[in-house]
Design a protein around this motif. Sequence first.
Motif, PDB file in Angstrom:
ATOM      1  N   GLU A  99       0.833  -1.200   0.000  1.00 37.40           N
ATOM      2  CA  GLU A  99       0.000   0.000   0.000  1.00 37.40           C
ATOM      3  C   GLU A  99       0.871   1.256   0.000  1.00 37.40           C
ATOM      4  O   GLU A  99       1.775   1.388   0.833  1.00 37.40           O
ATOM      5  N   PRO A 100       0.592   2.185  -0.921  1.00 36.49           N
ATOM      6  CA  PRO A 100       1.438   3.384  -1.022  1.00 36.49           C
ATOM      7  C   PRO A 100       1.222   4.408   0.085  1.00 36.49           C
ATOM      8  O   PRO A 100       1.954   5.396   0.151  1.00 36.49           O
ATOM      9  N   ASN A 101       0.236   4.194   0.954  1.00 42.77           N
ATOM     10  CA  ASN A 101       0.007   5.159   2.039  1.00 42.77           C
ATOM     11  C   ASN A 101       0.745   4.785   3.314  1.00 42.77           C
ATOM     12  O   ASN A 101       0.509   5.351   4.366  1.00 42.77           O
ATOM     13  N   ARG A 102       1.632   3.810   3.233  1.00 43.37           N
ATOM     14  CA  ARG A 102       2.456   3.405   4.362  1.00 43.37           C
ATOM     15  C   ARG A 102       3.931   3.624   4.043  1.00 43.37           C
ATOM     16  O   ARG A 102       4.319   3.698   2.878  1.00 43.37           O
ATOM     17  N   ASN A 103       4.759   3.677   5.081  1.00 44.47           N
ATOM     18  CA  ASN A 103       6.214   3.681   4.908  1.00 44.47           C
ATOM     19  C   ASN A 103       6.736   2.279   5.197  1.00 44.47           C
ATOM     20  O   ASN A 103       6.185   1.559   6.042  1.00 44.47           O
ATOM     21  N   TYR A 104       7.807   1.896   4.496  1.00 39.89           N
ATOM     22  CA  TYR A 104       8.335   0.537   4.603  1.00 39.89           C
ATOM     23  C   TYR A 104       9.834   0.567   4.863  1.00 39.89           C
ATOM     24  O   TYR A 104      10.552   1.451   4.371  1.00 39.89           O
ATOM     25  N   LYS A 212      14.307  -1.648  15.852  1.00 40.63           N
ATOM     26  CA  LYS A 212      13.927  -0.555  16.750  1.00 40.63           C
ATOM     27  C   LYS A 212      13.426   0.651  15.969  1.00 40.63           C
ATOM     28  O   LYS A 212      12.454   1.313  16.358  1.00 40.63           O
ATOM     29  N   LEU A 213      14.076   0.915  14.843  1.00 37.38           N
ATOM     30  CA  LEU A 213      13.678   2.043  13.988  1.00 37.38           C
ATOM     31  C   LEU A 213      12.268   1.838  13.443  1.00 37.38           C
ATOM     32  O   LEU A 213      11.450   2.771  13.426  1.00 37.38           O
ATOM     33  N   ALA A 214      11.978   0.616  12.987  1.00 33.77           N
ATOM     34  CA  ALA A 214      10.647   0.317  12.468  1.00 33.77           C
ATOM     35  C   ALA A 214       9.589   0.486  13.551  1.00 33.77           C
ATOM     36  O   ALA A 214       8.494   1.023  13.296  1.00 33.77           O
ATOM     37  N   LEU A 215       9.881   0.058  14.772  1.00 30.33           N
ATOM     38  CA  LEU A 215       8.931   0.200  15.877  1.00 30.33           C
ATOM     39  C   LEU A 215       8.685   1.673  16.202  1.00 30.33           C
ATOM     40  O   LEU A 215       7.533   2.091  16.403  1.00 30.33           O
ATOM     41  N   CYS A 220       6.304  -0.606   8.222  1.00 30.41           N
ATOM     42  CA  CYS A 220       6.198  -2.031   7.930  1.00 30.41           C
ATOM     43  C   CYS A 220       7.573  -2.596   7.578  1.00 30.41           C
ATOM     44  O   CYS A 220       8.319  -1.993   6.800  1.00 30.41           O
ATOM     45  N   LEU A 221       7.897  -3.741   8.148  1.00 26.23           N
ATOM     46  CA  LEU A 221       9.152  -4.418   7.832  1.00 26.23           C
ATOM     47  C   LEU A 221       8.933  -5.366   6.658  1.00 26.23           C
ATOM     48  O   LEU A 221       7.964  -6.132   6.649  1.00 26.23           O
ATOM     49  N   VAL A 222       9.839  -5.305   5.689  1.00 23.12           N
ATOM     50  CA  VAL A 222       9.715  -6.166   4.513  1.00 23.12           C
ATOM     51  C   VAL A 222      11.019  -6.926   4.307  1.00 23.12           C
ATOM     52  O   VAL A 222      12.044  -6.325   3.966  1.00 23.12           O
ATOM     53  N   PRO A 223      11.027  -8.247   4.508  1.00 23.20           N
ATOM     54  CA  PRO A 223      12.244  -9.032   4.241  1.00 23.20           C
ATOM     55  C   PRO A 223      12.454  -9.216   2.743  1.00 23.20           C
ATOM     56  O   PRO A 223      11.517  -9.524   2.000  1.00 23.20           O
TER      57      PRO A 223
END
Length: 335
Positions: A99-104, A212-215, A220-223
């Motif tokens: 979704e483009p309205n989130r940061n990843y 920690k940065l993602a939290l 969203c974390l993406v492997p």
Amino acid sequence: MKVEFAPLNIPLRRRLQTAAVVQWVFSFLALAQCCLAAFVLLCLSDWWIVGALYAGWLYLDRDTPTCGGRRSHWVRNWTMWKYFRDYFTISLIKTVDLEPNRNYLFGFHPHGVLVAGAFGNFCTEASGFSELFPGLTPFLLMLPFWFRVPFFRDYIMCGGLVSSEKASASYLLSEPRGGNAVVVAVGGAPEALDARPGALKLQLLQRKGFIKLALKHGACLVPVFSFGENELFDQMENPVGSALRRVQDRLQRIMGVALPLFHARGVFQYSFGLLPYRKPIHTVVGRPIVVVQNSSPSKEDIDTLHSQYIEGLTKVFEENKTKYGISENQHLSFI
């Protein structure tokens, strides 16, 4: 050693592919030094006023690498990058829509020697990132040192490279409208020292800063796993504990960059040189792990999400490994 020379009747298309990769390897290994030398010579010449003006510009522009950089769609779409892609055959594989309205926050694995897959997929449009993930803008993190080199910094920012300082990633991940995809090669410089054909060892167990940065930002974390990344170069044997590895580790701690003694093929022969082998790279973008924002995450919060991330990365690898030349009985190992 018997030298295997390239045939004379190679098609022009393949020669252009090789030229594109020569330019890329040169940019990684020597362009920064050439840019620094050019700046020094400029300052010592009759054109010193130009050097002085550029130095003033560097001071005024010093925060740009930590504030999203200054990308150029023209540079990212150079025809040269298509030849670069076709030299290896680099492909970007989407698992699900993002979704483009989130940061990843994309965790890229493995680092490899020169992160060819990360560069080709996220610093150029050769593999079609914008078409696969409409509304998202990729930013690849790079060591801050390189953004202090005159002229070179401006060139690398054109591709979407930004400083790997914490403030830089935080700036991008705090975008309220979303749409930013920050890409970090999690294994970093130490993992490059283990990058050789067949290697499946990832530096991840102690790497929790990106978690920690993602939290903190609710990103969203993406492997992401790049199959073939470690197949591009051979490397001198440097097992942990060896004299060479101790020297490399010490230099890495002092300089912040890895110095793997790698080799592969040359321009006119296939037996030795610094050009990568023509091996395919398949970069698989996994399913996102939704993260609830927590401005003060505890150690338990970090460890829990870190475990989820390892599980997600392992799933990406296991679901795709047989498609890309890895046998069923081979598995990732984490250190």
